[in-house]
Motif scaffolding. Sequence first.
Motif, PDB file in Angstrom:
ATOM      1  N   SER A  37      50.931  -6.801  -8.881  1.00  0.00           N
ATOM      2  CA  SER A  37      50.020  -7.690  -8.166  1.00  0.00           C
ATOM      3  C   SER A  37      50.494  -7.869  -6.734  1.00  0.00           C
ATOM      4  N   GLU A  38      49.548  -8.172  -5.898  1.00  0.00           N
ATOM      5  CA  GLU A  38      49.794  -8.439  -4.493  1.00  0.00           C
ATOM      6  C   GLU A  38      48.977  -9.678  -4.182  1.00  0.00           C
ATOM      7  N   LEU A  39      49.602 -10.671  -3.676  1.00  0.00           N
ATOM      8  CA  LEU A  39      48.920 -11.943  -3.553  1.00  0.00           C
ATOM      9  C   LEU A  39      48.534 -12.295  -2.121  1.00  0.00           C
ATOM     10  N   GLY A  40      48.409 -11.291  -1.255  1.00  0.00           N
ATOM     11  CA  GLY A  40      47.982 -11.595   0.095  1.00  0.00           C
ATOM     12  C   GLY A  40      47.614 -10.381   0.915  1.00  0.00           C
ATOM     13  N   CYS A  41      46.371 -10.156   1.132  1.00  0.00           N
ATOM     14  CA  CYS A  41      45.789  -9.202   2.069  1.00  0.00           C
ATOM     15  C   CYS A  41      46.256  -7.755   1.916  1.00  0.00           C
ATOM     16  N   VAL A  42      46.425  -7.287   0.748  1.00  0.00           N
ATOM     17  CA  VAL A  42      46.586  -5.863   0.504  1.00  0.00           C
ATOM     18  C   VAL A  42      45.366  -5.459  -0.297  1.00  0.00           C
ATOM     19  N   THR A  43      44.364  -4.989   0.412  1.00  0.00           N
ATOM     20  CA  THR A  43      43.068  -4.737  -0.190  1.00  0.00           C
ATOM     21  C   THR A  43      43.038  -3.374  -0.867  1.00  0.00           C
ATOM     22  N   PRO A  44      42.818  -3.344  -2.178  1.00  0.00           N
ATOM     23  CA  PRO A  44      42.710  -2.049  -2.851  1.00  0.00           C
ATOM     24  C   PRO A  44      41.302  -1.480  -2.705  1.00  0.00           C
ATOM     25  N   TRP A  45      41.212  -0.193  -2.527  1.00  0.00           N
ATOM     26  CA  TRP A  45      39.943   0.523  -2.607  1.00  0.00           C
ATOM     27  C   TRP A  45      40.027   1.398  -3.836  1.00  0.00           C
ATOM     28  N   ILE A  46      39.073   1.230  -4.709  1.00  0.00           N
ATOM     29  CA  ILE A  46      39.073   1.926  -5.990  1.00  0.00           C
ATOM     30  C   ILE A  46      38.003   3.006  -5.960  1.00  0.00           C
ATOM     31  N   VAL A  47      38.415   4.232  -6.229  1.00  0.00           N
ATOM     32  CA  VAL A  47      37.483   5.354  -6.266  1.00  0.00           C
ATOM     33  C   VAL A  47      37.193   5.668  -7.722  1.00  0.00           C
ATOM     34  N   CYS A  48      35.935   5.525  -8.096  1.00  0.00           N
ATOM     35  CA  CYS A  48      35.483   5.844  -9.452  1.00  0.00           C
ATOM     36  C   CYS A  48      34.481   6.984  -9.360  1.00  0.00           C
ATOM     37  N   PRO A  49      34.817   8.156  -9.876  1.00  0.00           N
ATOM     38  CA  PRO A  49      33.907   9.292  -9.739  1.00  0.00           C
ATOM     39  C   PRO A  49      32.600   9.138 -10.498  1.00  0.00           C
ATOM     40  N   GLY A  50      32.536   8.230 -11.449  1.00  0.00           N
ATOM     41  CA  GLY A  50      31.296   7.979 -12.173  1.00  0.00           C
ATOM     42  C   GLY A  50      31.002   9.025 -13.238  1.00  0.00           C
ATOM     43  N   THR A  51      29.800   8.940 -13.776  1.00  0.00           N
ATOM     44  CA  THR A  51      29.415   9.846 -14.866  1.00  0.00           C
ATOM     45  C   THR A  51      28.370  10.870 -14.453  1.00  0.00           C
ATOM     46  N   ALA A  52      27.734  10.672 -13.287  1.00  0.00           N
ATOM     47  CA  ALA A  52      26.747  11.647 -12.821  1.00  0.00           C
ATOM     48  C   ALA A  52      27.433  12.991 -12.599  1.00  0.00           C
ATOM     49  N   ASN A  53      26.776  14.043 -13.000  1.00  0.00           N
ATOM     50  CA  ASN A  53      27.320  15.397 -12.853  1.00  0.00           C
ATOM     51  C   ASN A  53      28.697  15.512 -13.522  1.00  0.00           C
ATOM     52  N   GLU A  54      28.872  14.779 -14.603  1.00  0.00           N
ATOM     53  CA  GLU A  54      30.127  14.759 -15.373  1.00  0.00           C
ATOM     54  C   GLU A  54      31.329  14.376 -14.506  1.00  0.00           C
ATOM     55  N   GLY A  55      31.074  13.509 -13.528  1.00  0.00           N
ATOM     56  CA  GLY A  55      32.158  13.024 -12.670  1.00  0.00           C
ATOM     57  C   GLY A  55      32.605  14.002 -11.607  1.00  0.00           C
ATOM     58  N   GLN A  56      31.917  15.119 -11.482  1.00  0.00           N
ATOM     59  CA  GLN A  56      32.289  16.117 -10.481  1.00  0.00           C
ATOM     60  C   GLN A  56      31.562  15.840  -9.169  1.00  0.00           C
ATOM     61  N   TRP A  57      32.305  15.802  -8.067  1.00  0.00           N
ATOM     62  CA  TRP A  57      31.727  15.580  -6.752  1.00  0.00           C
ATOM     63  C   TRP A  57      31.609  16.909  -6.017  1.00  0.00           C
ATOM     64  N   GLU A  58      30.566  17.015  -5.235  1.00  0.00           N
ATOM     65  CA  GLU A  58      30.444  18.169  -4.348  1.00  0.00           C
ATOM     66  C   GLU A  58      31.414  17.978  -3.191  1.00  0.00           C
ATOM     67  N   ASP A  59      31.771  19.091  -2.527  1.00  0.00           N
ATOM     68  CA  ASP A  59      32.708  19.000  -1.402  1.00  0.00           C
ATOM     69  C   ASP A  59      32.235  18.014  -0.346  1.00  0.00           C
ATOM     70  N   ALA A  60      30.932  18.008  -0.078  1.00  0.00           N
ATOM     71  CA  ALA A  60      30.388  17.093   0.937  1.00  0.00           C
ATOM     72  C   ALA A  60      30.574  15.631   0.522  1.00  0.00           C
ATOM     73  N   GLN A  61      30.507  15.335  -0.758  1.00  0.00           N
ATOM     74  CA  GLN A  61      30.707  13.964  -1.221  1.00  0.00           C
ATOM     75  C   GLN A  61      32.164  13.541  -1.044  1.00  0.00           C
ATOM     76  N   ILE A  62      33.081  14.433  -1.372  1.00  0.00           N
ATOM     77  CA  ILE A  62      34.505  14.128  -1.186  1.00  0.00           C
ATOM     78  C   ILE A  62      34.779  13.879   0.293  1.00  0.00           C
ATOM     79  N   GLU A  63      34.251  14.739   1.150  1.00  0.00           N
ATOM     80  CA  GLU A  63      34.444  14.591   2.593  1.00  0.00           C
ATOM     81  C   GLU A  63      33.861  13.269   3.097  1.00  0.00           C
ATOM     82  N   ALA A  64      32.657  12.929   2.663  1.00  0.00           N
ATOM     83  CA  ALA A  64      32.012  11.692   3.120  1.00  0.00           C
ATOM     84  C   ALA A  64      32.805  10.465   2.696  1.00  0.00           C
ATOM     85  N   HIS A  65      33.288  10.441   1.466  1.00  0.00           N
ATOM     86  CA  HIS A  65      34.057   9.285   0.999  1.00  0.00           C
ATOM     87  C   HIS A  65      35.407   9.210   1.714  1.00  0.00           C
ATOM     88  N   ALA A  66      36.033  10.346   1.957  1.00  0.00           N
ATOM     89  CA  ALA A  66      37.311  10.359   2.677  1.00  0.00           C
ATOM     90  C   ALA A  66      37.118   9.860   4.109  1.00  0.00           C
TER      91      ALA A  66
END
Length: 101
Positions: A37-66
Amino acid sequence: THPAVTHVHMTGSGATHDRVRAALAETGRTDSVLFTSELGCVTPWIVCPGTANEGQWEDAQIEAHAQMLAAAVKSSCSMNCLSPKLLVLPDEAVWPQRPEF
């Protein structure tokens, strides 16, 4: 307390920390679940690939999220409370594209 959970990371108040820790103890999971745990201003960003396309992202999606993540870090020189400080990604066994991200 779901049996598939092996690690919990949280940000929040001391009371929230204590409640999560108590829930792990109540279910006998303190030895099987890593809890950080972190109790002050260390904001986590959680990447969840989801279930669409069996969780596989296209290269453009990976680039856009990065790019979105990088822009969020750079915003206000990372002095914004919502600036990501911790990146949470699924294990490579769950998301084989993790190294690409």
